[in-house]
Design a protein around this motif. Structure first.
Motif, PDB file in Angstrom:
ATOM      1  N   LYS A   1       0.847  -1.191   0.000  1.00  0.00           N
ATOM      2  CA  LYS A   1       0.000   0.000   0.000  1.00  0.00           C
ATOM      3  C   LYS A   1       0.885   1.244   0.000  1.00  0.00           C
ATOM      4  CE  LYS A   1      -1.682  -1.549   3.744  1.00  0.00           C
ATOM      5  NZ  LYS A   1      -2.349  -1.761   5.039  1.00  0.00           N
ATOM      6  N   LEU A   2       0.395   2.292  -0.636  1.00  0.00           N
ATOM      7  CA  LEU A   2       1.048   3.601  -0.641  1.00  0.00           C
ATOM      8  C   LEU A   2       0.112   4.579   0.043  1.00  0.00           C
ATOM      9  CD1 LEU A   2       3.381   5.475  -1.817  1.00  0.00           C
ATOM     10  CD2 LEU A   2       1.770   5.950  -3.676  1.00  0.00           C
ATOM     11  N   ARG A   3       0.576   5.212   1.118  1.00  0.00           N
ATOM     12  CA  ARG A   3      -0.245   6.205   1.809  1.00  0.00           C
ATOM     13  C   ARG A   3      -0.379   7.458   0.940  1.00  0.00           C
ATOM     14  NH1 ARG A   3      -0.479   7.051   7.245  1.00  0.00           N
ATOM     15  NH2 ARG A   3      -0.715   4.777   7.322  1.00  0.00           N
ATOM     16  N   ASN A   4      -1.590   7.922   0.753  1.00  0.00           N
ATOM     17  CA  ASN A   4      -1.851   9.148   0.003  1.00  0.00           C
ATOM     18  C   ASN A   4      -1.483  10.341   0.870  1.00  0.00           C
ATOM     19  OD1 ASN A   4      -2.758  11.136  -1.698  1.00  0.00           O
ATOM     20  ND2 ASN A   4      -4.946  10.701  -1.414  1.00  0.00           N
ATOM     21  N   THR A   5      -0.496  11.097   0.464  1.00  0.00           N
ATOM     22  CA  THR A   5      -0.034  12.244   1.256  1.00  0.00           C
ATOM     23  C   THR A   5      -0.710  13.544   0.846  1.00  0.00           C
ATOM     24  OG1 THR A   5       1.839  12.523  -0.258  1.00  0.00           O
ATOM     25  CG2 THR A   5       2.205  11.196   1.717  1.00  0.00           C
ATOM     26  N   GLN A   6      -1.628  13.437  -0.097  1.00  0.00           N
ATOM     27  CA  GLN A   6      -2.412  14.614  -0.500  1.00  0.00           C
ATOM     28  C   GLN A   6      -3.891  14.264  -0.381  1.00  0.00           C
ATOM     29  OE1 GLN A   6      -0.906  15.391  -4.468  1.00  0.00           O
ATOM     30  NE2 GLN A   6       0.764  16.643  -3.683  1.00  0.00           N
ATOM     31  N   ASP A   7      -4.269  13.909   0.846  1.00  0.00           N
ATOM     32  CA  ASP A   7      -5.621  13.402   1.066  1.00  0.00           C
ATOM     33  C   ASP A   7      -6.486  14.422   1.793  1.00  0.00           C
ATOM     34  OD1 ASP A   7      -4.417  13.376   3.537  1.00  0.00           O
ATOM     35  OD2 ASP A   7      -5.100  11.356   4.072  1.00  0.00           O
ATOM     36  N   ILE A   8      -7.695  14.009   2.133  1.00  0.00           N
ATOM     37  CA  ILE A   8      -8.663  14.917   2.736  1.00  0.00           C
ATOM     38  C   ILE A   8      -8.225  15.386   4.121  1.00  0.00           C
ATOM     39  CG2 ILE A   8     -10.062  13.044   3.722  1.00  0.00           C
ATOM     40  CD1 ILE A   8     -12.543  14.766   3.035  1.00  0.00           C
TER      41      ILE A   8
ATOM     42  N   PHE B   1       5.314   8.395  10.581  1.00  0.00           N
ATOM     43  CA  PHE B   1       6.030   9.241   9.629  1.00  0.00           C
ATOM     44  C   PHE B   1       5.758   8.750   8.211  1.00  0.00           C
ATOM     45  CE2 PHE B   1       9.696   9.347   6.820  1.00  0.00           C
ATOM     46  CZ  PHE B   1       9.927  10.713   6.709  1.00  0.00           C
ATOM     47  N   VAL B   2       5.495   9.686   7.302  1.00  0.00           N
ATOM     48  CA  VAL B   2       5.211   9.318   5.915  1.00  0.00           C
ATOM     49  C   VAL B   2       6.071  10.176   4.990  1.00  0.00           C
ATOM     50  CG1 VAL B   2       3.460   9.139   4.119  1.00  0.00           C
ATOM     51  CG2 VAL B   2       2.831   8.721   6.485  1.00  0.00           C
ATOM     52  N   THR B   3       6.752   9.511   4.076  1.00  0.00           N
ATOM     53  CA  THR B   3       7.485  10.241   3.038  1.00  0.00           C
ATOM     54  C   THR B   3       6.495  10.835   2.052  1.00  0.00           C
ATOM     55  OG1 THR B   3       9.383   8.763   3.226  1.00  0.00           O
ATOM     56  CG2 THR B   3       9.183  10.038   1.192  1.00  0.00           C
ATOM     57  N   GLN B   4       6.660  12.128   1.768  1.00  0.00           N
ATOM     58  CA  GLN B   4       5.764  12.810   0.834  1.00  0.00           C
ATOM     59  C   GLN B   4       6.081  12.372  -0.592  1.00  0.00           C
ATOM     60  OE1 GLN B   4       3.235  15.006   1.829  1.00  0.00           O
ATOM     61  NE2 GLN B   4       3.791  14.323   3.894  1.00  0.00           N
ATOM     62  N   ILE B   5       5.163  11.637  -1.192  1.00  0.00           N
ATOM     63  CA  ILE B   5       5.335  11.199  -2.572  1.00  0.00           C
ATOM     64  C   ILE B   5       3.959  11.035  -3.188  1.00  0.00           C
ATOM     65  CG2 ILE B   5       5.468   8.764  -1.885  1.00  0.00           C
ATOM     66  CD1 ILE B   5       7.358   8.347  -4.300  1.00  0.00           C
TER      67      ILE B   5
ATOM     68  N   VAL C   1      -9.098   9.394  -1.179  1.00  0.00           N
ATOM     69  CA  VAL C   1      -8.302   8.169  -1.149  1.00  0.00           C
ATOM     70  C   VAL C   1      -7.366   8.202   0.061  1.00  0.00           C
ATOM     71  CG1 VAL C   1      -6.594   6.767  -2.349  1.00  0.00           C
ATOM     72  CG2 VAL C   1      -8.405   7.893  -3.656  1.00  0.00           C
ATOM     73  N   LYS C   2      -7.453   7.185   0.904  1.00  0.00           N
ATOM     74  CA  LYS C   2      -6.541   7.079   2.047  1.00  0.00           C
ATOM     75  C   LYS C   2      -5.231   6.429   1.627  1.00  0.00           C
ATOM     76  CE  LYS C   2      -6.037   5.078   6.669  1.00  0.00           C
ATOM     77  NZ  LYS C   2      -6.680   4.252   7.720  1.00  0.00           N
ATOM     78  N   GLU C   3      -5.341   5.313   0.890  1.00  0.00           N
ATOM     79  CA  GLU C   3      -4.175   4.564   0.448  1.00  0.00           C
ATOM     80  C   GLU C   3      -4.441   4.004  -0.940  1.00  0.00           C
ATOM     81  OE1 GLU C   3      -2.731   2.855   4.827  1.00  0.00           O
ATOM     82  OE2 GLU C   3      -4.192   1.748   3.629  1.00  0.00           O
ATOM     83  N   TYR C   4      -3.339   3.769  -1.652  1.00  0.00           N
ATOM     84  CA  TYR C   4      -3.409   3.074  -2.936  1.00  0.00           C
ATOM     85  C   TYR C   4      -2.845   1.674  -2.729  1.00  0.00           C
ATOM     86  CZ  TYR C   4      -3.966   7.819  -4.752  1.00  0.00           C
ATOM     87  OH  TYR C   4      -4.403   9.098  -4.999  1.00  0.00           O
TER      88      TYR C   4
END
Length: 502
Positions: free
Chosen positions: A410-417, A433-437, A493-496
């Motif tokens: 899974k990829l965490r969406n860093t541009q989410d709601i 911690f999440v890398t912004q991508i 989208v929370k995660e992809y």
């Protein structure tokens, strides 16, 4: 003052000593099959506290639909005042015992009493609001006897949680029994190994009870199933859910039938805390029920390996690994090998109950673990961009895949709601911690790694309608995009979720 001593004689002259083997579980089977010669194969227990009409339907269904098994019927009246005892006395069965408890001290008191007194090789508890169906017990017994390491079995059901529900619509009792009879065809492809079972019906071996002990009465109402599940697994036995077998649970738990919702909520909180305290920080819901809803939808079709190897990385207690095993079992692949790598020591013990090999180490050492190893399926439990050096981790995992193997992540969406709402003063609990991508940047990195084939599924946020409306209106007013709906959908989208095929 001492009582006069008495001589107790146990006549074992007609019994044979058990045969030892080099397998502990086979040795136990040999020991118990010898000691219990001449007893009923199964004891079926029904505990009733009032609810006489439901109890009657339950017991009648047992008498009508339990074929091909020699069973003792153990009936416990747990302090009822509605004629339950008189009904139990009227039940016709050649091997029947009745226990009358004068005051209800909780179902667990009655259950522990039965666990001390039952005579069968196997023990089955049927909740008194369950209606059993054709082949119910013979199907469960076939699963139980298929592997000496299986210790606890339960069927699929209506009105049940924990993804154990079978949808079999019906309008009356006769239609339910007819549909169930057609459905209940024993099929090992529909058996699922689980970390925990909700037990409207519980089938367990005698030796499992003697190894794990009685029901822990500290879990007065809730999380008792969770606790017993853990103890059975930690004794070395598998939990199996038989989704080839449907029974009807005549209790609408979703609407809170017969429950005060506030008391039920408080009871859940207490039970969850008790479980957490007993298992030193382990949470039954988040750590043992971390079901990856995307995985069945993205599981690849095509030719499957005959004996696939599976690796789970940071999958908590291991449910995603068992999900892959279930998907393979559905296709007839029963022989698998399983491994787990975890960065949290608290999960190691439970991972050992479902995996052939387990390792606990920091994520930077996973390359050492993967050296000289390769796998057909790898599942990464945490979002890939929650790891500080996730490109290196991704390369290591892809290198460890067999040709045509599948990597699930899974990829965490860093541009989410949630990110958007913080601009309006909303606050949310801190997460990892999440890398912004962005999604586009991550896909570009996959191209650089020569990934040719991947499927992607969006995992949505669970956000209340008022917050959604606030964001949608803000997008409309901002004039930053011509397609407000598309921008809103991306924020939701929370995660992809990815299935990457090597």
């Amino acid at each position: 003052m001492y009582e006069e001593s008495r001589l107790i004689v146990i006549d074992t002259t007609q019994m044979s000593a058990p045969t030892e083997t080099d397998d502990l579980y086979h040795s136990r089977e040999n020991a118990y099959s010898t000691v219990l010669e001449g007893e009923s194969e199964v004891t079926i227990l029904v505990i009733a506290y009032n609810r006489l009409e439901k109890t009657k339907r339950c017991v009648t269904s047992i008498l009508e639909h339990t074929d091909g098994v020699n069973y003792e019927l153990l009936l416990i009246d747990n302090g009822s005042g509605d004629g339950t005892l008189e009904y139990f006395q009227s039940v016709q069965h050649p091997r029947k015992r009745i226990i009358r408890i004068t005051k209800n001290l909780g179902s667990q008191y009655a259950l522990n009493l039965a666990l001390r007194l039952f005579s069968g090789r196997y023990f089955v508890q049927v909740t008194n609001d369950v209606i059993v169906t054709k082949n119910w017990l013979s199907n469960l017994m076939r699963c139980m006897k298929s592997d000496s390491r299986i210790g606890m079995v339960s069927p699929g059901s209506s009105n049940i949680s924990n993804l154990q529900e079978i949808s079999l619509p019906f309008s009356n009792y006769e239609e339910m029994q007819k549909k169930a009879a057609a459905y209940n065809q024993s099929n090992p492809r529909k058996w699922e190994e689980r970390l925990r079972l909700m037990t409207v019906i519980l089938l367990v071996k005698r030796e499992v009870i003697e190894v794990t002990g009685m029901i822990d009465r500290g879990f007065y109402h809730d999380f008792g199933d969770d606790d017993f599940s853990v103890r059975v697994r930690r004794a070395g036995y598998k939990l199996m859910l038989c989704m080839d077998t449907f029974v009807h649970h005549d209790h609408d738990f979703r609407s809170g039938e017969d429950k005060d919702q506030e008391k039920f909520r408080i009871s859940l909180e207490k039970g969850r805390k008790n479980f957490n305290d007993k298992y030193h920080g382990l949470d039954s819901w988040s750590d043992m029920t971390n079901y990856e809803g995307y995985l069945p939808h993205l599981f690849p079709n095509g030719i499957l390996p005959s004996a696939p190897s599976i690796l789970g990385v940071d999958v908590r207690c291991g449910l995603p690994i068992l999900q892959i095993k279930t998907e393979l079992r559905h296709s007839g692949i029963m022989n698998t090998s399983t491994s787990a790598f975890t960065t949290e020591a608290r999960y190691l013990y439970d991972l050992q109950t479902v995996c052939d090999e387990t390792v606990c180490d920091r994520i930077g050492r996973i390359s050492d673990f993967l050296e000289y190893r390769s796998f057909d399926y790898i599942v990464l439990g945490n979002p890939v961009n929650t790891y500080a050096e996730f490109p290196r981790l991704l390369r290591n995992l892809l290198r460890a895949l067999h040709p045509s193997g599948a990597l699930f992540l899974k990829l965490r969406n860093t541009q989410d709601i949630l990110s958007y709402l913080t601009m309006f003063g909303y606050t949310f609990p801190l997460e990892d911690f999440v890398t912004q991508i962005t999604l586009e940047q991550f896909n570009q990195s996959l191209q650089l790694l020569k990934v040719q084939n991947c499927n992607i599924l969006n995992i949505p946020h669970q956000v209340d309608p008022n917050s959604q409306e606030t964001v949608f209106k803000a997008l409309e007013q901002s004039k930053l995009t011509d397609d407000v709906q598309q921008a809103f959908n991306k924020l939701m989208v929370k995660e992809y979720a990815y299935c990457i095929i090597k």
